[in-house]
Design a protein around this motif. Sequence first.
Motif, mmCIF file in Angstrom:
data_model
loop_
_atom_site.group_PDB
_atom_site.id
_atom_site.type_symbol
_atom_site.label_atom_id
_atom_site.label_comp_id
_atom_site.label_asym_id
_atom_site.label_seq_id
_atom_site.Cartn_x
_atom_site.Cartn_y
_atom_site.Cartn_z
ATOM 1 N N MET A 1 42.448 38.013 -17.345
ATOM 2 C CA MET A 1 42.069 39.335 -17.796
ATOM 3 C C MET A 1 41.048 39.257 -18.943
ATOM 4 S SD MET A 1 42.534 42.500 -17.299
ATOM 5 C CE MET A 1 42.687 44.090 -18.000
ATOM 6 N N LYS A 2 41.306 38.352 -19.896
ATOM 7 C CA LYS A 2 40.397 38.199 -21.027
ATOM 8 C C LYS A 2 39.008 37.772 -20.557
ATOM 9 C CE LYS A 2 39.924 35.952 -25.483
ATOM 10 N NZ LYS A 2 40.511 35.011 -26.430
ATOM 11 N N GLY A 3 38.963 36.894 -19.557
ATOM 12 C CA GLY A 3 37.686 36.448 -19.006
ATOM 13 C C GLY A 3 36.906 37.588 -18.383
ATOM 14 N N LYS A 4 37.591 38.501 -17.688
ATOM 15 C CA LYS A 4 36.921 39.651 -17.084
ATOM 16 C C LYS A 4 36.352 40.582 -18.156
ATOM 17 C CE LYS A 4 39.389 39.794 -12.709
ATOM 18 N NZ LYS A 4 40.182 40.579 -11.791
ATOM 19 N N LEU A 5 37.119 40.797 -19.222
ATOM 20 C CA LEU A 5 36.630 41.650 -20.304
ATOM 21 C C LEU A 5 35.401 41.045 -20.970
ATOM 22 C CD1 LEU A 5 39.957 42.815 -21.985
ATOM 23 C CD2 LEU A 5 38.393 44.167 -20.601
ATOM 24 N N LEU A 6 35.415 39.739 -21.150
ATOM 25 C CA LEU A 6 34.248 39.073 -21.726
ATOM 26 C C LEU A 6 33.041 39.191 -20.805
ATOM 27 C CD1 LEU A 6 35.826 35.872 -23.304
ATOM 28 C CD2 LEU A 6 34.858 37.840 -24.493
ATOM 29 N N ASN A 7 33.256 39.078 -19.500
ATOM 30 C CA ASN A 7 32.160 39.231 -18.545
ATOM 31 C C ASN A 7 31.577 40.642 -18.597
ATOM 32 O OD1 ASN A 7 32.281 36.597 -17.664
ATOM 33 N ND2 ASN A 7 33.595 37.052 -15.910
ATOM 34 N N VAL A 8 32.445 41.652 -18.697
ATOM 35 C CA VAL A 8 31.977 43.039 -18.778
ATOM 36 C C VAL A 8 31.183 43.240 -20.069
ATOM 37 C CG1 VAL A 8 32.730 45.438 -19.047
ATOM 38 C CG2 VAL A 8 33.779 43.994 -17.301
ATOM 39 N N ALA A 9 31.711 42.727 -21.183
ATOM 40 C CA ALA A 9 31.004 42.854 -22.459
ATOM 41 C C ALA A 9 29.649 42.161 -22.397
ATOM 42 C CB ALA A 9 31.847 42.278 -23.593
ATOM 43 N N PHE A 10 29.610 41.009 -21.775
ATOM 44 C CA PHE A 10 28.351 40.280 -21.635
ATOM 45 C C PHE A 10 27.362 41.067 -20.767
ATOM 46 C CE2 PHE A 10 25.650 37.141 -19.454
ATOM 47 C CZ PHE A 10 25.021 36.606 -20.569
ATOM 48 N N ALA A 11 27.842 41.633 -19.671
ATOM 49 C CA ALA A 11 26.974 42.411 -18.785
ATOM 50 C C ALA A 11 26.413 43.632 -19.510
ATOM 51 C CB ALA A 11 27.733 42.834 -17.533
ATOM 52 N N ILE A 12 27.249 44.312 -20.286
ATOM 53 C CA ILE A 12 26.782 45.469 -21.048
ATOM 54 C C ILE A 12 25.731 45.042 -22.066
ATOM 55 C CG2 ILE A 12 27.478 47.201 -22.759
ATOM 56 C CD1 ILE A 12 30.122 47.449 -21.203
ATOM 57 N N SER A 13 25.954 43.914 -22.689
ATOM 58 C CA SER A 13 24.982 43.402 -23.661
ATOM 59 C C SER A 13 23.643 43.108 -23.006
ATOM 60 C CB SER A 13 25.514 42.132 -24.330
ATOM 61 O OG SER A 13 26.689 42.392 -25.020
ATOM 62 N N ILE A 14 23.672 42.493 -21.837
ATOM 63 C CA ILE A 14 22.434 42.166 -21.115
ATOM 64 C C ILE A 14 21.694 43.447 -20.722
ATOM 65 C CG2 ILE A 14 21.507 41.167 -18.975
ATOM 66 C CD1 ILE A 14 22.291 39.104 -21.107
ATOM 67 N N VAL A 15 22.429 44.426 -20.189
ATOM 68 C CA VAL A 15 21.800 45.695 -19.797
ATOM 69 C C VAL A 15 21.185 46.370 -21.022
ATOM 70 C CG1 VAL A 15 22.276 48.028 -18.954
ATOM 71 C CG2 VAL A 15 23.215 46.053 -17.749
ATOM 72 N N SER A 16 21.917 46.389 -22.110
ATOM 73 C CA SER A 16 21.409 46.990 -23.336
ATOM 74 C C SER A 16 20.145 46.274 -23.806
ATOM 75 C CB SER A 16 22.485 46.941 -24.419
ATOM 76 O OG SER A 16 21.999 47.466 -25.609
ATOM 77 N N PHE A 17 20.161 44.960 -23.760
ATOM 78 C CA PHE A 17 19.003 44.177 -24.164
ATOM 79 C C PHE A 17 17.797 44.496 -23.273
ATOM 80 C CE2 PHE A 17 16.425 40.299 -23.839
ATOM 81 C CZ PHE A 17 16.020 40.201 -25.164
ATOM 82 N N LEU A 18 18.011 44.590 -21.984
ATOM 83 C CA LEU A 18 16.911 44.904 -21.061
ATOM 84 C C LEU A 18 16.341 46.296 -21.322
ATOM 85 C CD1 LEU A 18 18.282 43.362 -17.743
ATOM 86 C CD2 LEU A 18 16.443 42.486 -19.213
ATOM 87 N N ILE A 19 17.214 47.245 -21.617
ATOM 88 C CA ILE A 19 16.741 48.586 -21.953
ATOM 89 C C ILE A 19 15.899 48.541 -23.220
ATOM 90 C CG2 ILE A 19 17.473 50.892 -22.696
ATOM 91 C CD1 ILE A 19 19.910 50.527 -20.799
ATOM 92 N N LEU A 20 16.363 47.806 -24.206
ATOM 93 C CA LEU A 20 15.619 47.678 -25.453
ATOM 94 C C LEU A 20 14.254 47.044 -25.215
ATOM 95 C CD1 LEU A 20 15.667 48.011 -28.538
ATOM 96 C CD2 LEU A 20 16.661 45.725 -28.651
ATOM 97 N N ILE A 21 14.216 45.975 -24.451
ATOM 98 C CA ILE A 21 12.942 45.315 -24.128
ATOM 99 C C ILE A 21 12.025 46.276 -23.377
ATOM 100 C CG2 ILE A 21 11.883 43.457 -22.762
ATOM 101 C CD1 ILE A 21 13.206 42.544 -25.380
ATOM 102 N N GLY A 22 12.600 47.028 -22.433
ATOM 103 C CA GLY A 22 11.811 48.020 -21.701
ATOM 104 C C GLY A 22 11.188 49.042 -22.630
ATOM 105 N N ASN A 23 11.953 49.486 -23.606
ATOM 106 C CA ASN A 23 11.428 50.449 -24.577
ATOM 107 C C ASN A 23 10.238 49.888 -25.333
ATOM 108 O OD1 ASN A 23 13.150 52.581 -24.075
ATOM 109 N ND2 ASN A 23 14.616 52.005 -25.636
ATOM 110 N N PHE A 24 10.331 48.660 -25.756
ATOM 111 C CA PHE A 24 9.273 48.080 -26.577
ATOM 112 C C PHE A 24 8.067 47.625 -25.766
ATOM 113 C CE2 PHE A 24 12.782 47.550 -29.617
ATOM 114 C CZ PHE A 24 12.186 48.105 -30.724
ATOM 115 N N ILE A 25 8.305 46.931 -24.670
ATOM 116 C CA ILE A 25 7.202 46.305 -23.944
ATOM 117 C C ILE A 25 6.569 47.234 -22.914
ATOM 118 C CG2 ILE A 25 6.601 44.441 -22.360
ATOM 119 C CD1 ILE A 25 8.706 42.739 -23.778
ATOM 120 N N TYR A 26 7.363 47.766 -22.011
ATOM 121 C CA TYR A 26 6.820 48.487 -20.868
ATOM 122 C C TYR A 26 6.397 49.914 -21.187
ATOM 123 C CZ TYR A 26 8.711 44.515 -18.394
ATOM 124 O OH TYR A 26 8.988 43.250 -17.989
#
Length: 130
Positions: A1-26
């Motif tokens: 269960m803990k591993g799944k929560l970490l995966n979800v948190a990591f996925a949210i972080s990646i999506v957030s990072f991509l949105i941030l990069i999109g805001n700045f670059i594209y």
Amino acid sequence: MKGKLLNVAFAISIVSFLILIGNFIYLGFQPDKTTFFGFKNVYVVSQSMEPTIMKNALCITRTIDFSEIEVGDIITYSHNNQIIIHRVKEKHSDYLITKGDNNDVQDPWKVYPEDVRGKVVCIMNWIANI
């Protein structure tokens, strides 16, 4: 269960990072108007929404039509050249009344459809502790 929560948190972080990069670059950096496929990162600078949203947390918002907003939603809106994140307390046909969860009183102004920037869809309080 803990591993799944970490995966979800990591996925949210990646999506957030991509949105941030999109805001700045594209799309160029226009903090009040720039979105990436309708989503936007918003950095929280006050304690007005604690404990729901902590100061220094990161939120992801999505563009929303005024007709879709419901009482209880947490929205971002523009007021006096600032972006504010507060909860909708009342909805009228042509304006909203909002309040920060940590504030004693409702905001003393009306939020009109043209002021609304988005609805909070993801809250990352854990970033506030980094």
